[in-house]
Structure formats: structure tokens, C-alpha cells
Write a protein that holds these residues in place. Structure first.
Motif, PDB file in Angstrom:
ATOM      1  N   THR A  17       0.829  -1.205   0.000  1.00 24.16           N
ATOM      2  CA  THR A  17       0.000   0.000   0.000  1.00 24.16           C
ATOM      3  C   THR A  17       0.868   1.262   0.000  1.00 24.16           C
ATOM      4  N   ASP A  40      -8.265  -4.048  -1.564  1.00 24.09           N
ATOM      5  CA  ASP A  40      -8.051  -4.750  -0.300  1.00 24.09           C
ATOM      6  C   ASP A  40      -9.145  -4.320   0.669  1.00 24.09           C
ATOM      7  N   ASN A  44      -6.788   0.234   3.331  1.00 23.88           N
ATOM      8  CA  ASN A  44      -5.673   1.081   3.803  1.00 23.88           C
ATOM      9  C   ASN A  44      -5.348   2.225   2.840  1.00 23.88           C
ATOM     10  N   ASP A 126      -3.736  -1.848  -5.772  1.00 20.57           N
ATOM     11  CA  ASP A 126      -3.165  -2.248  -4.480  1.00 20.57           C
ATOM     12  C   ASP A 126      -3.834  -3.554  -4.038  1.00 20.57           C
TER      13      ASP A 126
HETATM   14 MG   LIG Z   1      -1.899  -3.016   2.008  1.00 20.98          MG
END
Ligand SMILES: [Mg+2]
Ligand SMILES: Nc1ncnc2c1ncn2[C@@H]1O[C@H](COP(=O)(O)OP(=O)(O)OP(=O)(O)O)[C@@H](O)[C@H]1O
Length: 261
Positions: A17, A40, A44, A126
Motif C-alpha cells: 500500500t 483490499d 488502507n 493495491d
Molecule cells: Mg496493504
């Protein structure tokens, strides 16, 4: 046509990330148009860029599973100069739901991103820390995969597993998938382990490994709490300099390949 780059490693906490956010910022500072896809369920990247402006903000989940047009879910991060397709906890159940879709379940993200491919120079994904269907969807949507590797024991084993997955995707849903590069992260020149692991990875993977390694730098871990990339948060710190160097290395490789310039 955008180059789609998945940032993937099934190992948790290796800097996926952090790399996605700061590479997106670096590329956009270099004049490229960039979309960062948070793929994800931890969300994040979305949180680290303060991408949730309203509570009913649609996410990548709404696009994949609820038929929301992808353009409606893309958010502009004015402070950072690029766009983000956010994610939240809703994505946690998506693996199972996608699995029920049967044929074409690996292509869901690829299809969802199709209308956006003309609008950006780069789309960065990501990925979550797992090798499930979400990761397969990201690798199927991608042209290349960038692998961040933490300088610690078992680093090589982790890469080997990921490479097997990449080969599988190449043989099934995405024959054109290539490895963008391997990035050594949380490098600490003072520890022998770090130096040895980096050497071993370089010996094994040669030119696939970026010249630039990302050191441990506390500023990199602080920046997300302000919703900023490292370039906005502290442009002079080592972390910013290294992510700048990585951006230049990636752009230089692209120039040599004669694309995206
Ligand atoms: Mg991550
Ligand atoms: N170079 C670095 N120096 C210091 N801290 C870092 C660095 N890179 C990442 N971190 C911190 O380490 C933690 C893990 O990093 P990050 O979230 O980028 O990894 P990840 O691979 O995305 O994790 P996950 O697998 O959980 O998604 C975070 O708290 C992040 O701020």
C-alpha cells in the motif's frame, strides 16, 4: 491506453500500500494521469488518502457486485493529484461471492476497469495480502505486476509462491501478464540480514530487481494519517527521495520499452 500495474505480494505488511500510494503520487507529479484502485478490504489505501468523503461513497465492491458504474465510484484526491477507486470492509466477502459467478469470475475487475483504460496513463492496483480470487482478478486485469519484497527471512519463498500464481494466471486468464519489477522494501543498511536478503534476491532475479531500494523511514508510516503521499507530507525525507527514484526508474524502463512516453 493505461498501463495497468498490480502491486502484489501475498505476504502481509511488506509495503504494497505504501508503494501504491507513493508511486501513484510520483507518477502523477511526473505529469501522468493516475488511478489507484484499492483492492483490499482493509481499505488502507483509501484511508491513507482520505478517499471517503461521504458515508454512502460507492466502492470497488459496489462496482463489481452491485452494478454501480465505475465512473461513479472514482474519487479525486485533490491533495495528491490522482484518482482513487476506494475499498472498504464490504470487499471482504467478495472472494466467495465472486466464486459463485462461475465462468469469467477471474475477469470481473478487468471488465469493470475497461471503461477507464482510455482515461489514464497508469492504473495501479493495491492488492490484498492473499492469493485468492481478488488477487487473481487483479493479476488478470494487469499488464504487469510490481512485487514489493521486505528484506527479511523467507522473502524468497514468498516470491516463489507468487511467481507460481503469476505463471498460472499467464496460462489461464492473462497470457500477456509480465513482471514489472521487484522492489526491496524496509531495507536497513545497518543490519546484515537486510543486506544479505537484498543480495540473495538480486542474485536470483537479476535485472528484475530495481536499483532503488526503499529504506525504513518513519515519515513513510506517518504520511497516511494525514491523508497524504510522502511527497506532500515531507518531500525532503529519505522516503520521498527513494520513491522519487523508483518513479524515475519505472518511467525510464517504460521509455526503453518504447511505451507510455
Ligand atoms: Mg496493504
Ligand atoms: N519503508 C517503510 N518504512 C517504514 N515504515 C513502512 C515502510 N513501508 C511501509 N511501512 C509501514 O509498514 C506497515 C505495512 O506497510 P503497508 O501497509 O504498505 O504494507 P502492505 O503490504 O500493504 O500490508 P497489507 O499486506 O496488510 O496490505 C504500515 O504501517 C506502513 O506505514
Amino acid at each position: 491506453m493505461a498501463k495497468v500495474m498490480a502491486i502484489s505480494n501475498q505476504k502481509g505488511g511488506v509495503g504494497k500500500t505504501t508503494t501504491a500510494i507513493n508511486l501513484a503520487a510520483g507518477l502523477s507529479a511526473a505529469g501522468k494521469t493516475v488511478l489507484l484502485v484499492d483492492f483490499d478490504s482493509q481499505g488502507n489505501a483509501s484511508q491513507g488518502l482520505s478517499a471517503f468523503f461521504t458515508e454512502d461513497q460507492p466502492t470497488v465492491y459496489s462496482v463489481l457486485m452491485e452494478g454501480v458504474p465505475v465512473q461513479e465510484a472514482v474519487v479525486r484526491s485533490e491533495a495528491n493529484g490522482f484518482d482513487i477507486l476506494p475499498a472498504n470492509l464490504a470487499l471482504a466477502g467478495a472472494d466467495l461471492e465472486m466464486d459463485k459467478q462461475g465462468a469469467g469470475k477471474e475477469q470481473l475487475l478487468s471488465r469493470a476497469l475497461e471503461p477507464l483504460r482510455d482515461q489514464y496513463d497508469y492504473i495501479l492496483i493495491d492488492c490484498p495480502p492473499s492469493l485468492g480470487l481478488l488477487n487473481t482478478n487483479a493479476l488478470t486485469a494487469a499488464d504487469t505486476v510490481l512485487i514489493p519484497v521486505q528484506c527479511e527471512y523467507y522473502a524468497l519463498e514468498g516470491i516463489t509462491q507468487l511467481l507460481i500464481t503469476i505463471r498460472l494466471v499467464q496460462h489461464t486468464s492473462n497470457p500477456g501478464l509480465r513482471i514489472e519489477g521487484i522492489l526491496m522494501t524496509m531495507y536497513d543498511i545497518r543490519t546484515r540480514l537486510s543486506v544479505e536478503v537484498a543480495q540473495e534476491v538480486r542474485q536470483t532475479f537479476g535485472r528484475l530487481v530495481y536499483q532503488t531500494s526503499i529504506p525504513r523511514n518513519v515519515r513513510l508510516s506517518e504520511a497516511p494519517s494525514r491523508g497524504l503521499s510522502i511527497f506532500q507530507y515531507d518531500p525532503r525525507c529519505t522516503g520521498a527521495q527513494k520513491y522519487q527514484a523508483l518513479t524515475e526508474e519505472i518511467l525510464e524502463r517504460a521509455r526503453q520499452e518504447g511505451s507510455h512516453e
